[in-house]
Design a protein around this motif. Sequence first.
Motif, PDB file in Angstrom:
ATOM      1  N   ALA A 287       1.304  -1.247   0.210  1.00 16.68           N
ATOM      2  CA  ALA A 287       0.130  -0.171  -0.133  1.00 16.68           C
ATOM      3  C   ALA A 287       0.545   1.405  -0.423  1.00 16.68           C
ATOM      4  O   ALA A 287       1.546   1.398   1.562  1.00 16.68           O
ATOM      5  N   ILE A 291      -2.964   5.467  -2.196  1.00 16.98           N
ATOM      6  CA  ILE A 291      -3.666   5.478  -0.960  1.00 16.98           C
ATOM      7  C   ILE A 291      -4.679   6.380  -0.448  1.00 16.98           C
ATOM      8  O   ILE A 291      -5.631   7.048   0.091  1.00 16.98           O
ATOM      9  N   SER A 300     -10.175   5.219  -0.303  1.00 20.58           N
ATOM     10  CA  SER A 300      -8.714   4.718  -0.161  1.00 20.58           C
ATOM     11  C   SER A 300      -8.813   5.048   0.901  1.00 20.58           C
ATOM     12  O   SER A 300      -8.294   4.802   2.494  1.00 20.58           O
ATOM     13  N   ILE A 303     -11.133   4.587   3.506  1.00 18.98           N
ATOM     14  CA  ILE A 303     -10.580   3.102   4.759  1.00 18.98           C
ATOM     15  C   ILE A 303      -9.863   3.274   5.536  1.00 18.98           C
ATOM     16  O   ILE A 303      -9.561   2.957   6.638  1.00 18.98           O
ATOM     17  N   ALA A 304      -8.607   4.208   4.591  1.00 19.07           N
ATOM     18  CA  ALA A 304      -7.321   4.169   5.676  1.00 19.07           C
ATOM     19  C   ALA A 304      -7.222   4.622   6.908  1.00 19.07           C
ATOM     20  O   ALA A 304      -7.181   4.508   8.227  1.00 19.07           O
ATOM     21  N   VAL A 360      -3.149   0.357   8.408  1.00 17.80           N
ATOM     22  CA  VAL A 360      -3.492   0.576   6.853  1.00 17.80           C
ATOM     23  C   VAL A 360      -3.497  -0.302   5.700  1.00 17.80           C
ATOM     24  O   VAL A 360      -4.686  -0.578   5.147  1.00 17.80           O
ATOM     25  N   GLU A 361      -2.193  -1.167   6.263  1.00 22.03           N
ATOM     26  CA  GLU A 361      -1.723  -1.515   5.354  1.00 22.03           C
ATOM     27  C   GLU A 361      -3.111  -3.161   4.970  1.00 22.03           C
ATOM     28  O   GLU A 361      -4.331  -3.883   3.896  1.00 22.03           O
ATOM     29  N   ILE A 364      -6.532  -1.990   3.686  1.00 18.36           N
ATOM     30  CA  ILE A 364      -6.604  -1.354   2.291  1.00 18.36           C
ATOM     31  C   ILE A 364      -6.213  -2.450   1.691  1.00 18.36           C
ATOM     32  O   ILE A 364      -6.739  -2.816   0.255  1.00 18.36           O
ATOM     33  N   GLU A 365      -6.181  -3.598   1.620  1.00 16.03           N
ATOM     34  CA  GLU A 365      -5.916  -4.820   1.394  1.00 16.03           C
ATOM     35  C   GLU A 365      -7.251  -6.137   1.741  1.00 16.03           C
ATOM     36  O   GLU A 365      -7.571  -6.955   0.418  1.00 16.03           O
ATOM     37  N   TRP A 367      -9.821  -3.888   1.284  1.00 15.54           N
ATOM     38  CA  TRP A 367     -10.940  -3.744   0.630  1.00 15.54           C
ATOM     39  C   TRP A 367     -10.578  -3.707  -0.899  1.00 15.54           C
ATOM     40  O   TRP A 367     -12.296  -3.779  -1.789  1.00 15.54           O
ATOM     41  N   TRP A 368      -9.139  -4.099  -1.531  1.00 16.95           N
ATOM     42  CA  TRP A 368      -8.592  -4.281  -2.633  1.00 16.95           C
ATOM     43  C   TRP A 368      -9.363  -5.767  -2.533  1.00 16.95           C
ATOM     44  O   TRP A 368     -10.194  -6.388  -3.935  1.00 16.95           O
ATOM     45  N   SER A 372     -12.813  -3.444  -4.043  1.00 18.26           N
ATOM     46  CA  SER A 372     -12.491  -2.142  -4.052  1.00 18.26           C
ATOM     47  C   SER A 372     -14.050  -0.907  -3.928  1.00 18.26           C
ATOM     48  O   SER A 372     -14.331   0.133  -5.270  1.00 18.26           O
TER      49      SER A 372
END
Length: 406
Positions: A287, A291, A300, A303-304, A360-361, A364-365, A367-368, A372
Amino acid sequence: MTTDEPGDASATALRLGLAETLAASGDLRTARWRSAVETVPRETFIPGFFERLDDLRETMWRPITPELVGAQERLTLTYTDETWVTQLNHSVTAFDTDVPIPGVPTSSSTLPGLVVRMLEDLQVNDNSRVLEIGTGTGYSTGLMSARLGPELITSVEVDPAVASRAGQSLHEAGYAPRLIIGDGILGHPPGAPYDRVIATCAVRHIPSAWVAQTRPGGLILTTMLGWLGASSGLVRLEVTGDGTAEGRFLGGTDSFMPARPHAAPPLTDNICDWIEAVETAERTTVAGPEILDPWDGWTSLFIAQLAVPDAQLLSYALDDGPLLDHIIDAGQRAVAIVDRLPGRSAAVRQAGPVNLWDKVEVAIEEWWSAGSPSLDQFRVSVSPESQTVWFGDPTGALSWNLPTTT
């Protein structure tokens, strides 16, 4: 030098033009709200405001008042679909200076398109009793008074000076809603229950008082913010009783100033010195800093900030080095510094009792992996015990508890 005020015909024509513009954009959708836009004089509510001027050194604010600007120019600016700042640094108005000055906006008249879109999304009936959080200039209060009748409107403003000016403007425009000076986070219990609650400030979580003061089946419309600076997400919730409510984000990026109790605390002056002195551990990350770029995809960033709700974003460069994003949780004395490496990889350096970028990572992962989804596919659940933003499953991987203390 200024000129004489243009006649009522000019202002009326500009109001009709604004209504046409908002209808064409899709913000203005119903006849009753269109009539309000065509009737309520915005110039009465913002007799003076600031125009933003950007240069290489800092943002400056040009005062726009009848004494400084030609009447037709001021009126034309007033009826553009723009947000106009009306207060800097919690006290300075356009009437306090005759030259551009620096400052931090603390009150504004939101662009009419957003105001009207929110009023449409509030889904009022002709007899809806409305609690407005944040009177501001009083323009939105005037629109609601014109649409529903002032006797159905209660508006709460925390700043006495702002409230006083709004009251004067509403009186001049011919409206007399109930105006309260106080903390809008607490609502206004004597007027409860309300059919609708609308907030013209952004909050980190839904205040329990708003839920308690809304009748079952009533609606709450507000924008939600995080301290990383993602544009606020507009959310509408239906109150279901017993301190519970549920709803969803409506999509789009809306920008409101935070409710003062929900604003991020200022970072200390020596925070950069601490960051440079602390020992960090470095690793690569999937990430990267993109982002955190609202222009690259602001969902993104939202989300973070759900993953690290108490962290703030500070971007700066050392000497002639690159601009780096620093995620800082001042309360925990934790920092994550993310950087783009040559090629497509990125690296993060972290320090402190919690690894902020790890959180955060992971978010995000997830979410991906879910494809997304955009923010308008996320929901918000409120109970007396907790508040959750979620996608797919309120207890699943894409769910986060909101901070409910400020």
